[in-house]
Design an enzyme around this catalytic site. Sequence first.
Site, PDB file in Angstrom:
ATOM      1  N   HIS A 148       4.926  -1.786 -21.132  1.00 18.91           N
ATOM      2  CA  HIS A 148       5.311  -1.930 -19.722  1.00 18.91           C
ATOM      3  C   HIS A 148       6.087  -3.223 -19.452  1.00 18.91           C
ATOM      4  CE1 HIS A 148       2.410   1.302 -19.272  1.00 18.91           C
ATOM      5  NE2 HIS A 148       1.475   0.547 -19.788  1.00 18.91           N
TER       6      HIS A 148
ATOM      7  N   SER B  94      10.144  -0.221 -22.257  1.00 25.52           N
ATOM      8  CA  SER B  94       8.900  -0.012 -21.520  1.00 25.52           C
ATOM      9  C   SER B  94       8.256   1.268 -22.021  1.00 25.52           C
ATOM     10  CB  SER B  94       9.200   0.101 -20.029  1.00 25.52           C
ATOM     11  OG  SER B  94       8.027  -0.142 -19.276  1.00 25.52           O
TER      12      SER B  94
ATOM     13  N   SER C 150       6.929   2.109 -15.104  1.00 24.82           N
ATOM     14  CA  SER C 150       6.165   0.862 -15.110  1.00 24.82           C
ATOM     15  C   SER C 150       7.013  -0.406 -15.148  1.00 24.82           C
ATOM     16  CB  SER C 150       5.195   0.857 -16.301  1.00 24.82           C
ATOM     17  OG  SER C 150       5.901   0.860 -17.520  1.00 24.82           O
TER      18      SER C 150
ATOM     19  N   ASP D 225       2.463   0.102 -27.255  1.00 19.21           N
ATOM     20  CA  ASP D 225       1.453   0.409 -26.237  1.00 19.21           C
ATOM     21  C   ASP D 225       1.489   1.911 -25.994  1.00 19.21           C
ATOM     22  OD1 ASP D 225      -0.072   0.830 -23.958  1.00 19.21           O
ATOM     23  OD2 ASP D 225       0.750  -0.875 -22.850  1.00 19.21           O
TER      24      ASP D 225
ATOM     25  N   GLU E 287      -1.654  -1.730 -28.346  1.00 18.17           N
ATOM     26  CA  GLU E 287      -2.294  -2.285 -27.153  1.00 18.17           C
ATOM     27  C   GLU E 287      -3.420  -1.439 -26.571  1.00 18.17           C
ATOM     28  OE1 GLU E 287      -1.586  -5.120 -25.507  1.00 18.17           O
ATOM     29  OE2 GLU E 287      -2.267  -4.803 -23.461  1.00 18.17           O
TER      30      GLU E 287
ATOM     31  N   ASN F  53      -6.566  -3.204 -28.747  1.00 17.34           N
ATOM     32  CA  ASN F  53      -7.404  -2.711 -27.648  1.00 17.34           C
ATOM     33  C   ASN F  53      -8.867  -3.064 -27.846  1.00 17.34           C
ATOM     34  OD1 ASN F  53      -7.700  -0.918 -25.181  1.00 17.34           O
ATOM     35  ND2 ASN F  53      -9.099   0.088 -26.610  1.00 17.34           N
TER      36      ASN F  53
ATOM     37  N   LYS G 150      -9.897  -7.837 -24.957  1.00 16.20           N
ATOM     38  CA  LYS G 150      -8.917  -6.909 -24.395  1.00 16.20           C
ATOM     39  C   LYS G 150      -9.632  -5.816 -23.599  1.00 16.20           C
ATOM     40  CE  LYS G 150      -5.621  -3.760 -23.827  1.00 16.20           C
ATOM     41  NZ  LYS G 150      -5.878  -2.489 -23.151  1.00 16.20           N
TER      42      LYS G 150
ATOM     43  N   ASP H  58      -9.172  -6.419 -19.705  1.00 15.34           N
ATOM     44  CA  ASP H  58      -7.989  -5.765 -19.134  1.00 15.34           C
ATOM     45  C   ASP H  58      -8.361  -4.382 -18.597  1.00 15.34           C
ATOM     46  OD1 ASP H  58      -5.910  -3.741 -19.460  1.00 15.34           O
ATOM     47  OD2 ASP H  58      -4.721  -5.079 -20.697  1.00 15.34           O
ATOM     48  N   ASN H  59      -8.944  -3.538 -19.454  1.00 14.94           N
ATOM     49  CA  ASN H  59      -9.244  -2.173 -19.043  1.00 14.94           C
ATOM     50  C   ASN H  59     -10.199  -2.165 -17.850  1.00 14.94           C
ATOM     51  OD1 ASN H  59      -8.190  -2.299 -21.649  1.00 14.94           O
ATOM     52  ND2 ASN H  59      -9.139  -0.395 -22.314  1.00 14.94           N
TER      53      ASN H  59
ATOM     54  N   CYS I  17      -8.258  -3.060 -14.072  1.00  9.39           N
ATOM     55  CA  CYS I  17      -8.243  -1.868 -13.207  1.00  9.39           C
ATOM     56  C   CYS I  17      -9.029  -2.105 -11.925  1.00  9.39           C
ATOM     57  CB  CYS I  17      -8.782  -0.652 -13.957  1.00  9.39           C
ATOM     58  SG  CYS I  17      -7.667  -0.116 -15.280  1.00  9.39           S
TER      59      CYS I  17
ATOM     60  N   HIS J 215      -3.483   6.650 -19.849  1.00  7.52           N
ATOM     61  CA  HIS J 215      -2.148   6.347 -20.377  1.00  7.52           C
ATOM     62  C   HIS J 215      -1.114   7.461 -20.145  1.00  7.52           C
ATOM     63  CE1 HIS J 215       0.606   3.896 -22.723  1.00  7.52           C
ATOM     64  NE2 HIS J 215       1.036   5.009 -23.260  1.00  7.52           N
TER      65      HIS J 215
ATOM     66  N   HIS K 162      -1.755  -4.959 -13.858  1.00  8.40           N
ATOM     67  CA  HIS K 162      -2.848  -5.925 -13.803  1.00  8.40           C
ATOM     68  C   HIS K 162      -2.319  -7.322 -13.512  1.00  8.40           C
ATOM     69  CE1 HIS K 162      -5.195  -2.765 -15.333  1.00  8.40           C
ATOM     70  NE2 HIS K 162      -5.335  -3.132 -16.594  1.00  8.40           N
TER      71      HIS K 162
ATOM     72  N   SER L  76      -5.246 -10.134 -23.014  1.00  6.02           N
ATOM     73  CA  SER L  76      -4.710  -9.042 -23.837  1.00  6.02           C
ATOM     74  C   SER L  76      -3.576  -9.535 -24.731  1.00  6.02           C
ATOM     75  CB  SER L  76      -4.163  -7.925 -22.948  1.00  6.02           C
ATOM     76  OG  SER L  76      -5.154  -7.480 -22.070  1.00  6.02           O
TER      77      SER L  76
ATOM     78  N   GLN M 150      -2.495  -9.822 -28.705  1.00  6.24           N
ATOM     79  CA  GLN M 150      -1.256  -9.260 -29.277  1.00  6.24           C
ATOM     80  C   GLN M 150      -0.536 -10.309 -30.123  1.00  6.24           C
ATOM     81  OE1 GLN M 150       0.253  -6.574 -29.765  1.00  6.24           O
ATOM     82  NE2 GLN M 150      -0.390  -5.082 -28.230  1.00  6.24           N
TER      83      GLN M 150
HETATM   84  P1  NAI Z   1     -12.754   4.942 -23.014  1.00  6.34           P
HETATM   85  O1  NAI Z   1     -12.790   5.763 -24.210  1.00  6.34           O
HETATM   86  O2  NAI Z   1     -13.533   3.664 -22.911  1.00  6.34           O
HETATM   87  O3  NAI Z   1     -13.196   5.804 -21.725  1.00  6.34           O
HETATM   88  C1  NAI Z   1     -12.820   7.120 -21.475  1.00  6.34           C
HETATM   89  C2  NAI Z   1     -14.066   7.850 -20.953  1.00  6.34           C
HETATM   90  O4  NAI Z   1     -13.704   9.159 -20.501  1.00  6.34           O
HETATM   91  C3  NAI Z   1     -15.146   8.017 -22.021  1.00  6.34           C
HETATM   92  O5  NAI Z   1     -16.377   7.461 -21.574  1.00  6.34           O
HETATM   93  C4  NAI Z   1     -15.227   9.524 -22.202  1.00  6.34           C
HETATM   94  O6  NAI Z   1     -16.535   9.964 -22.496  1.00  6.34           O
HETATM   95  C5  NAI Z   1     -14.747  10.037 -20.857  1.00  6.34           C
HETATM   96  N1  NAI Z   1     -14.227  11.405 -20.867  1.00  6.34           N
HETATM   97  C6  NAI Z   1     -13.540  12.043 -21.862  1.00  6.34           C
HETATM   98  N2  NAI Z   1     -13.264  13.309 -21.493  1.00  6.34           N
HETATM   99  C7  NAI Z   1     -13.772  13.471 -20.253  1.00  6.34           C
HETATM  100  C8  NAI Z   1     -13.803  14.582 -19.339  1.00  6.34           C
HETATM  101  N3  NAI Z   1     -13.286  15.762 -19.652  1.00  6.34           N
HETATM  102  N4  NAI Z   1     -14.383  14.375 -18.129  1.00  6.34           N
HETATM  103  C9  NAI Z   1     -14.967  13.199 -17.806  1.00  6.34           C
HETATM  104  N5  NAI Z   1     -14.972  12.127 -18.633  1.00  6.34           N
HETATM  105  C10 NAI Z   1     -14.385  12.279 -19.846  1.00  6.34           C
HETATM  106  O7  NAI Z   1     -11.211   4.628 -22.731  1.00  6.34           O
HETATM  107  P2  NAI Z   1     -10.595   3.504 -21.744  1.00  6.34           P
HETATM  108  O8  NAI Z   1     -10.382   2.254 -22.493  1.00  6.34           O
HETATM  109  O9  NAI Z   1     -11.397   3.506 -20.502  1.00  6.34           O
HETATM  110  O10 NAI Z   1      -9.147   4.113 -21.484  1.00  6.34           O
HETATM  111  C11 NAI Z   1      -8.928   5.303 -20.737  1.00  6.34           C
HETATM  112  C12 NAI Z   1      -7.416   5.546 -20.616  1.00  6.34           C
HETATM  113  O11 NAI Z   1      -6.825   4.504 -19.861  1.00  6.34           O
HETATM  114  C13 NAI Z   1      -6.674   5.549 -21.949  1.00  6.34           C
HETATM  115  O12 NAI Z   1      -5.631   6.507 -21.879  1.00  6.34           O
HETATM  116  C14 NAI Z   1      -6.104   4.156 -22.031  1.00  6.34           C
HETATM  117  O13 NAI Z   1      -5.011   4.097 -22.897  1.00  6.34           O
HETATM  118  C15 NAI Z   1      -5.740   3.912 -20.595  1.00  6.34           C
HETATM  119  N6  NAI Z   1      -5.629   2.517 -20.138  1.00  6.34           N
HETATM  120  C16 NAI Z   1      -4.937   2.324 -18.969  1.00  6.34           C
HETATM  121  C17 NAI Z   1      -4.807   1.071 -18.420  1.00  6.34           C
HETATM  122  C18 NAI Z   1      -4.032   0.876 -17.178  1.00  6.34           C
HETATM  123  O14 NAI Z   1      -3.737  -0.255 -16.821  1.00  6.34           O
HETATM  124  N7  NAI Z   1      -3.675   1.903 -16.439  1.00  6.34           N
HETATM  125  C19 NAI Z   1      -5.421  -0.121 -19.052  1.00  6.34           C
HETATM  126  C20 NAI Z   1      -6.160   0.196 -20.256  1.00  6.34           C
HETATM  127  C21 NAI Z   1      -6.259   1.463 -20.752  1.00  6.34           C
END
Ligand code: NAI
Length: 434
Positions: free
Chosen positions: A55, A78, A83, A133, A158, A183, A188, A192-193, A197, A303, A355, A363, A367
Amino acid sequence: TSTYVPYKVKDIALAEWGRKEIKLAEAEMPGLMALRAEYGPSQPLKGARVAGCLHMTIQTAVLIETLVELGADVTWSSCNIFSTQDHAAAAIAAAGIPVYAWKGMNEEEFNWCIEQTLFFGEDRQPLNMILDDGGDLTNMVFDVYPELIQNIKGLSEETTTGVHRLYERMKNGTLHLPAINVNDSVTKSKFDNKYGCRESLVDAIRRATDLMLAGKVAVVAGYGDVGKGSAESLRGAGCRVLVTEIDPICALQAAMDGFEVIPMDEAVPRAQIFVTATGNVGIIKARHFEAMRDKAIVCNIGHFDNEIDMAWLNQNYGQTKSQIKPQVDMYEINGKDIIVLAEGRLVNLGCAMGHPSFVMSCSFANQTLAQLELWANSDKYENKVYVLPKILDEKVAAMHLAHVGARLEPLEQEQADYIGVPVAGPFKSDMYRY
Ligand code: NAI
């Protein structure tokens, strides 16, 4: 090898504004500034040609300039079509760094931008490091430009989704480089996550809709790190928050944090705001859309946009779509208005500014350390996925304490012996979960 395009951004005239905000961000990114002070003089990344796909925000600009200060040549794209912060991209272009990124590009332009970053300068030197990322750059190199792999020392990734892809590749034997999973540094994903958020989700919904959040019912799908921060963000704004989970551990955590945990089908008729945070596919699909209340708001903070079945929505109700403003669209389903943010792409970067700098400093310090390690020692690594050693994780945290006025209790030798850790860390075993 494409012909050299020095940069492509929306409007280079935004550079001065971008530069002012980069200066402000630097003051909130003590980790990156400490790494500049520590490593700048010895130029450890000299010779590195780092292609980055992450991003293109103000915070990322500080990361890019940190890599440059450490001696690297850098090109950037990006990792999401919505983003980019155009003033950040302009400032980076004006600094002479090849950047190919603007907010609101299409998929074809997205791939074109990544492709530009593979070759450096007029003499088209190929990249020798990847900073990714989500894995789109990695996939392009591995699947479309495999001849470039031999020059590359390693890659750092990332985000959760990109890391999943890497472990899959490792399992099926298609991971062609040593990879550092940034990650899963504690500093991280647990920061960050989660805390990122917690700030940026509500910011995005507010900027997009100006809706009164207090009193509304919201549902967060997924109670991992992103879901935890998102649910708390909404609760902090006064929403009553429902959570959906597939994993009993995370479901129990959500319940004990005070959230109601129910299946999505039961949440749908109650909720006015939907947030997907799973990194999984098909979380909100046809039957959910058809059962939603009038003026429901639907967004994703994971993501990729496939958490929400946008393909179905556009195929069946695309003709009802009307744009309220960029990244805010309304569809009509069975006489009810459904508002979709950022076309289902990650909402905090699509509708707000991502963020805040401070958490991104954690984070991006990881990196930077990952790039330093892979550049210096890549021959020590196999084509596997690694995480940074805990001592570096602790170092990243330590670099951020003074900024928030936190001071550590000194650990006495006797105490260190009693709990079985070195006085200088690491202070926990690798098993510890924080
Ligand atoms: P995580 O693996 O810690 O959490 C995902 C959760 O979703 C898990 O607890 C899992 O059991 C649950 N899950 C899976 N399938 C499901 C379903 N059908 N219904 C309900 N819950 C379900 O992953 P994390 O780190 O929380 O990341 C989640 C997403 O966010 C990823 O795609 C990651 O790349 C992205 N991300 C986005 C950020 C942003 O700024 N927008 C920052 C960091 C990560």
